[in-house]
Each structure stands twice: as structure tokens, then as C-alpha cells.
Design a protein around this motif. Structure first.
Motif, PDB file in Angstrom:
ATOM      1  N   GLN A  28       0.822  -1.204   0.000  1.00 13.61           N
ATOM      2  CA  GLN A  28       0.000   0.000   0.000  1.00 13.61           C
ATOM      3  C   GLN A  28       0.862   1.262   0.000  1.00 13.61           C
ATOM      4  N   ARG A  29       1.971   1.226   0.741  1.00 12.14           N
ATOM      5  CA  ARG A  29       2.791   2.433   0.894  1.00 12.14           C
ATOM      6  C   ARG A  29       3.777   2.624  -0.254  1.00 12.14           C
ATOM      7  N   THR A  30       4.184   1.535  -0.898  1.00 11.93           N
ATOM      8  CA  THR A  30       5.139   1.649  -1.998  1.00 11.93           C
ATOM      9  C   THR A  30       4.476   1.150  -3.279  1.00 11.93           C
ATOM     10  N   ASP A  31       5.176   0.353  -4.057  1.00  6.89           N
ATOM     11  CA  ASP A  31       4.590  -0.192  -5.275  1.00  6.89           C
ATOM     12  C   ASP A  31       3.843  -1.481  -4.953  1.00  6.89           C
ATOM     13  N   ASN A  32       2.665  -1.639  -5.530  1.00  5.99           N
ATOM     14  CA  ASN A  32       1.877  -2.851  -5.293  1.00  5.99           C
ATOM     15  C   ASN A  32       2.333  -3.937  -6.268  1.00  5.99           C
ATOM     16  N   ILE A  33       3.094  -4.887  -5.764  1.00  2.00           N
ATOM     17  CA  ILE A  33       3.548  -5.996  -6.610  1.00  2.00           C
ATOM     18  C   ILE A  33       2.851  -7.303  -6.239  1.00  2.00           C
ATOM     19  N   GLY A  34       1.701  -7.175  -5.558  1.00  2.00           N
ATOM     20  CA  GLY A  34       0.873  -8.340  -5.290  1.00  2.00           C
ATOM     21  C   GLY A  34       1.559  -9.373  -4.408  1.00  2.00           C
ATOM     22  N   ALA A  35       1.295 -10.652  -4.716  1.00  2.00           N
ATOM     23  CA  ALA A  35       1.807 -11.744  -3.895  1.00  2.00           C
ATOM     24  C   ALA A  35       3.318 -11.879  -3.974  1.00  2.00           C
ATOM     25  N   ARG A  36       3.939 -11.249  -4.988  1.00  2.00           N
ATOM     26  CA  ARG A  36       5.404 -11.336  -5.079  1.00  2.00           C
ATOM     27  C   ARG A  36       6.073 -10.674  -3.862  1.00  2.00           C
ATOM     28  N   ARG A  37       5.356  -9.790  -3.206  1.00  2.00           N
ATOM     29  CA  ARG A  37       5.902  -9.146  -2.005  1.00  2.00           C
ATOM     30  C   ARG A  37       6.153 -10.180  -0.902  1.00  2.00           C
ATOM     31  N   LEU A  38       5.373 -11.236  -0.881  1.00  2.00           N
ATOM     32  CA  LEU A  38       5.540 -12.264   0.154  1.00  2.00           C
ATOM     33  C   LEU A  38       6.912 -12.920   0.058  1.00  2.00           C
ATOM     34  N   HIS A  39       7.395 -13.150  -1.161  1.00  2.00           N
ATOM     35  CA  HIS A  39       8.721 -13.747  -1.343  1.00  2.00           C
ATOM     36  C   HIS A  39       9.781 -12.861  -0.679  1.00  2.00           C
ATOM     37  N   THR A  40       9.699 -11.546  -0.947  1.00  2.00           N
ATOM     38  CA  THR A  40      10.686 -10.607  -0.423  1.00  2.00           C
ATOM     39  C   THR A  40      10.640 -10.555   1.101  1.00  2.00           C
ATOM     40  N   VAL A  41       9.430 -10.491   1.642  1.00  2.00           N
ATOM     41  CA  VAL A  41       9.266 -10.372   3.090  1.00  2.00           C
ATOM     42  C   VAL A  41       9.785 -11.624   3.804  1.00  2.00           C
ATOM     43  N   ILE A  42       9.399 -12.804   3.322  1.00  2.00           N
ATOM     44  CA  ILE A  42       9.816 -14.045   3.997  1.00  2.00           C
ATOM     45  C   ILE A  42      11.320 -14.261   3.838  1.00  2.00           C
ATOM     46  N   GLU A  43      11.850 -13.952   2.669  1.00  2.00           N
ATOM     47  CA  GLU A  43      13.284 -14.123   2.450  1.00  2.00           C
ATOM     48  C   GLU A  43      14.072 -13.235   3.419  1.00  2.00           C
ATOM     49  N   ARG A  44      13.608 -12.000   3.603  1.00  2.00           N
ATOM     50  CA  ARG A  44      14.286 -11.094   4.535  1.00  2.00           C
ATOM     51  C   ARG A  44      14.144 -11.590   5.972  1.00  2.00           C
ATOM     52  N   MET A  45      12.967 -12.071   6.315  1.00  2.00           N
ATOM     53  CA  MET A  45      12.699 -12.533   7.677  1.00  2.00           C
ATOM     54  C   MET A  45      13.563 -13.734   8.051  1.00  2.00           C
ATOM     55  N   LEU A  46      13.771 -14.645   7.104  1.00  2.00           N
ATOM     56  CA  LEU A  46      14.504 -15.881   7.379  1.00  2.00           C
ATOM     57  C   LEU A  46      15.973 -15.809   6.968  1.00  2.00           C
ATOM     58  N   ASP A  47      16.440 -14.608   6.667  1.00  2.00           N
ATOM     59  CA  ASP A  47      17.809 -14.450   6.188  1.00  2.00           C
ATOM     60  C   ASP A  47      18.832 -15.059   7.158  1.00  2.00           C
ATOM     61  N   ALA A  48      18.739 -14.696   8.429  1.00  2.00           N
ATOM     62  CA  ALA A  48      19.709 -15.184   9.420  1.00  2.00           C
ATOM     63  C   ALA A  48      19.570 -16.682   9.634  1.00  2.00           C
ATOM     64  N   VAL A  49      18.325 -17.156   9.696  1.00  2.00           N
ATOM     65  CA  VAL A  49      18.093 -18.588   9.907  1.00  2.00           C
ATOM     66  C   VAL A  49      18.660 -19.401   8.739  1.00  2.00           C
ATOM     67  N   SER A  50      18.434 -18.937   7.522  1.00  2.00           N
ATOM     68  CA  SER A  50      18.927 -19.660   6.350  1.00  2.00           C
ATOM     69  C   SER A  50      20.455 -19.700   6.337  1.00  2.00           C
ATOM     70  N   PHE A  51      21.086 -18.606   6.755  1.00  2.00           N
ATOM     71  CA  PHE A  51      22.550 -18.547   6.755  1.00  2.00           C
ATOM     72  C   PHE A  51      23.138 -19.492   7.811  1.00  2.00           C
ATOM     73  N   ASP A  52      22.524 -19.513   8.985  1.00  2.00           N
ATOM     74  CA  ASP A  52      23.065 -20.299  10.103  1.00  2.00           C
ATOM     75  C   ASP A  52      22.520 -21.722  10.161  1.00  2.00           C
ATOM     76  N   ALA A  53      21.628 -22.076   9.237  1.00  2.00           N
ATOM     77  CA  ALA A  53      20.950 -23.372   9.308  1.00  2.00           C
ATOM     78  C   ALA A  53      21.892 -24.570   9.463  1.00  2.00           C
ATOM     79  N   PRO A  54      23.050 -24.623   8.749  1.00  2.00           N
ATOM     80  CA  PRO A  54      23.932 -25.794   8.912  1.00  2.00           C
ATOM     81  C   PRO A  54      24.420 -25.981  10.349  1.00  2.00           C
TER      82      PRO A  54
END
Length: 446
Positions: A388-414
Motif C-alpha cells: 500500500q505504501r510503496t509499489d503494489n507488486i501483489g503476492a510477489r511481495r511475500l517472497h521478499t518479506v519471507i526471504e528477509r525474515m529468514l535471512d539469518a536462519v537460512s545462513f546459520d541453518a547448517p
């Protein structure tokens, strides 16, 4: 949809519901269009050729499911499917791709599909032949003076066959003759609109060069696979496969033309870089209306190919397309914007939801991701708010949000093997709260 299996519109919509949330009107439109392909095949032949496909224009912003609907439709139909972007094409006479390449590419895809189907059909016979060739290598024939060559010991051969099938010989290396399928790399430069001449020239040169075999040393499983592939290619009738592929394109091909609004000529488009937009439409018109396009597999008629076009139409309108092209897309459906509740459903309901994908990815490292209901709702709220506040890219925004949220977990997962991580509202807020509230940061990061 294979020729022996037809889906009702209700079944098609139900299948699309497994992967795409909402957009009921668009699903119904494509379901009817697909069912009409089957209906057309049932009518008397005299009338069959007169029934034109009901092409569709889907109108809606990015990320609401337009491409996914078309992609899933093609999988359901088991039909040759090609996605192209209208903005990549130029009018004949300009540098760029001409629209007839759409039909050529679609035909290539169909040839690949049919060849793969035929290869699977003869797979069992090819594997039998490959097995016999391997046994000939492992137990060569022994010629006796005055007699035909005979295998050494029938019992020995059958014993080897059993060992081969049980995998007891998998570590043994053999030297086999395999056909060298590599051809010299060549580039043929042709003028705009004459790419087909280049294809034919390269095929001609390829046919003039005889297939050569060469000896290769490999382990039994690899040798068996290589010989089976070679035998399968001999068993498949290439000419018949091409004929079937051309027929499949003509009768059930689907072309998805994305960004069609980019070639619509709006009120502000006069001259300059927009000069060829109408030209692309006029080049596209005969393909959609029905014409014959020459491909390296022979002429292909486009009369009954289903065209599904899509565009956001933020600036231009469907009425900005030339009237003749508008008339060839009789069905128009508008896809709705996606909100917070839609995002929650997208994250949880589809068989291939992002939540399931990320949980499966991290499970490979021994990390258990437990997405809680309030956590999913928080992700949906942040994605909807940023849209709503920036560009509306629909459901593709979910990819960006989840990827950012799990960034540390994905890096440290091993290093986190065996841990259980609860993705609840607190977890989401800790990692994304400040970013989501800062409009400048969210514009660049989320």
C-alpha cells in the motif's frame, strides 16, 4: 489434458484452486476455454474448422496470478505452452524478434514433448536392447571355424543377466561404442524475419555430417543409461513425432502473451520510441486470426491455437489495442488486487505454498520451521502494508518479506541442526517490524 481425459469446467477450477487463491472469474474463463477445446473435437468435422478459439485478455496488476493461471492451465491440458512478453517483439523491419518466432518456439516445445512421450513409451524395449548390448560386451561371442558365432555358455549369460539386474556388477567398468551426438557449433546470421532460413541451413549441414561412434569407458549403470538412450532414439520415429507435434500445436497449443498493454497505443503515444507498437499489433494479428507459419518442422496453422493475453493496463486500456486485435480476444476478465486476507490464504492453502516450501528447504538441514497462525497473519499484514505504501507488486511481495525474515536462519541453518524454530508474531516483529514501519527502508529492502 490428454486426448483420452477431459476435465469439466468445475474440475478445472477445482484444480486451479489448489495453487491459486481467489480470481474466480479468471479461473472460470480459462476453464470454459479449455473445455471448449474438447467440445470442438466432438463436433462434426465439417463444422469443426469453423469454430474459432475463445481467446482471453486478463486485466490486472502484477502479482495477482495471471501468469500462474495460464501456466497451470497448460499443465492441466498437457498441451504445448509458451509464455512470451509482447514488449520483446518489434515490427518487421526493426531490429528484434518477429512475432512468427512465437509459433516456431511453440512447435519446438511440442516436438520435445512428443519425443519425450515416445521415448518413455519405448523405454522398456530400449532397456532390454541396452541390456543385451551390455551382455555382449561382458560376455563376447566366440566364433568357431565353419559355424556362426555363438555366445559362450547360455547359462553363464543368464547368470550375468541376473547379476546385472540385481546391481551386483554396478562397480565394474566397461568400454562401449556410443554414437557421438555432438555437432560443430555454428552461427548463421540472417536478416530480420528470415531466421527460418538459418535453421534450415544448420539442419542441412548437420545432416551432411554422418553420425560417428566413439569408444567410452564407464561404469555399468552409466553405460546402461547411455545405451538405453541410444536405443530409444533408434526406436522413436522422428518424422512421425514431428507430425504429431505439429498437429498438437495446431489443435491444442496455448500461447500466453504477457504485457500486451505495453504495445497498446494510448492517447499519449505519438511517434518516438512508440512508433512500432501498432506495427507489432498488426504483425500479431494474422497469427491470432489464423495463418500458416513456416517452421523447420513444416508449416503450422495457427487457426486453433488458444491465445491468453495479460496486462496491468495502468496507462493504456484494452480499447487502445487496434480494433481488429480487440475482436480476436472476445473474453475479458479483470483480476482483483490482493489484500491481507488473500495473503494469509496464499501462505497456507495452496499445495505449493511458500510456508511449505521454506519449511521443506530448512528441514534438509535438520531445522524445523513451525509457522504459527499469528506469525502467518503478521507476515501478511507487513506484505499488504508495504504494497500500500510503496509499489503494489501483489503476492510477489511475500517472497521478499519471507526471504528477509529468514535471512539469518537460512545462513546459520547448517549450525542449527535439530533446532525447532517457532515463527510467531513476536519472531516476525523482531526481524521485520522496524523495516516495515520505515517507508524509506521498506521501499528499498522489502
Amino acid at each position: 489434458m490428454s486426448e483420452g481425459r477431459s476435465f469439466t469446467p468445475r474440475e478445472i477450477v477445482s484444480e486451479l484452486d489448489r495453487y491459486i487463491v481467489g480470481q474466480r472469474d479468471a479461473k472460470r474463463a480459462v476453464a470454459i476455454a479449455l473445455r471448449n477445446r474438447w467440445r470442438r473435437r466432438q463436433v462434426p468435422e465439417a463444422l469443426r474448422d469453423e469454430i474459432a478459439p475463445k481467446n482471453i485478455i486478463m486485466i490486472g496488476p502484477t502479482g495477482v496470478g495471471k501468469t500462474e493461471i495460464a501456466r497451470r492451465l497448460a499443465r492441466l491440458a498437457q498441451a504445448p505452452f509458451l509464455k512470451v512478453e509482447a514488449s520483446k517483439f518489434t515490427e518487421v523491419g526493426y531490429v528484434g524478434r518477429d512475432v512468427e518466432s512465437i509459433v516456431r518456439d511453440l512447435t519446438e516445445l511440442a516436438v520435445g514433448m512428443v519425443t519425450e512421450e515416445e521415448t518413455q513409451r519405448v523405454r522398456a524395449k530400449a532397456e532390454e536392447r541396452a541390456e543385451d548390448r551390455l551382455l555382449d560386451v561382458l560376455l563376447p561371442v566366440s566364433p568357431t571355424p565353419g559355424t556362426d558365432p555363438v555366445p559362450v555358455g547360455g547359462e553363464t549369460r543368464e547368470k550375468l543377466r541376473r547379476m546385472l539386474r540385481e546391481g551386483a556388477l554396478d562397480e565394474r567398468e566397461v568400454e562401449i561404442d556410443v554414437v557421438d551426438t555432438t555437432t560443430p557449433t555454428m552461427s548463421v546470421m540472417t536478416p530480420q524475419g528470415m531466421e527460418e532460413m538459418g535453421f534450415q541451413f544448420k539442419d542441412l549441414l548437420g545432416n551432411l555430417l554422418p553420425n560417428q561412434s566413439r569408444k567410452r569407458r564407464m561404469k555399468i549403470p552409466a553405460a546402461r543409461e547411455a545405451l538405453a538412450a541410444e536405443e530409444a532414439s533408434r526406436l522413436v520415429d522422428a518424422e512421425q513425432a514431428r507430425e504429431r507435434a505439429v498437429e498438437r500445436v495446431e489443435q491444442s497449443g496455448i500461447v500466453f502473451i504477457d504485457e500486451i498493454d505495453k504495445i497498446a497505443v494510448g492517447a499519449s503515444a505519438h511517434g518516438g520510441p512508440d512508433v512500432s507498437r501498432e506495427g507489432v499489433q498488426r504483425d500479431l494479428l494474422p497469427i491470432v486470426e489464423g495463418s500458416s507459419v513456416q517452421t523447420k518442422h513444416g508449416p503450422v496453422r495457427t487457426d486453433h491455437i488458444l491465445f491468453v493475453a495479460a496486462g496491468a493496463f495502468h496507462v493504456a486500456k484494452p480499447s487502445d489495442l487496434i480494433p481488429e486485435l480487440q475482436g480476436r480476444f472476445p473474453i475479458r476478465v479483470e483480476l482483483a488486487n490482493l489484500g491481507e486476507d488473500d495473503f494469509v490464504r496464499i501462505l497456507t492453502e495452496p499445495d505449493n505454498s511458500l510456508v511449505k516450501q521454506y519449511a521443506a528447504l530448512l528441514a534438509t538441514e535438520g531445522v524445523t520451521l513451525d509457522f504459527r497462525e499469528d506469525g502467518v497473519r503478521a507476515i501478511a499484514e507487513i506484505a499488504a502494508g508495504v504494497n500500500q505504501r510503496t509499489d503494489n507488486i501483489g503476492a510477489r511481495r511475500l517472497h521478499t518479506v519471507i526471504e528477509r525474515m529468514l535471512d539469518a536462519v537460512s545462513f546459520d541453518a547448517p549450525d542449527l541442526g535439530g533446532q525447532h524454530i517457532a515463527v510467531d508474531r513476536v519472531f516476525v516483529e523482531e526481524r521485520l517490524g522496524d523495516l516495515a514501519r520505515d517507508e524509506d527502508l521498506s521501499r528499498f529492502i522489502l
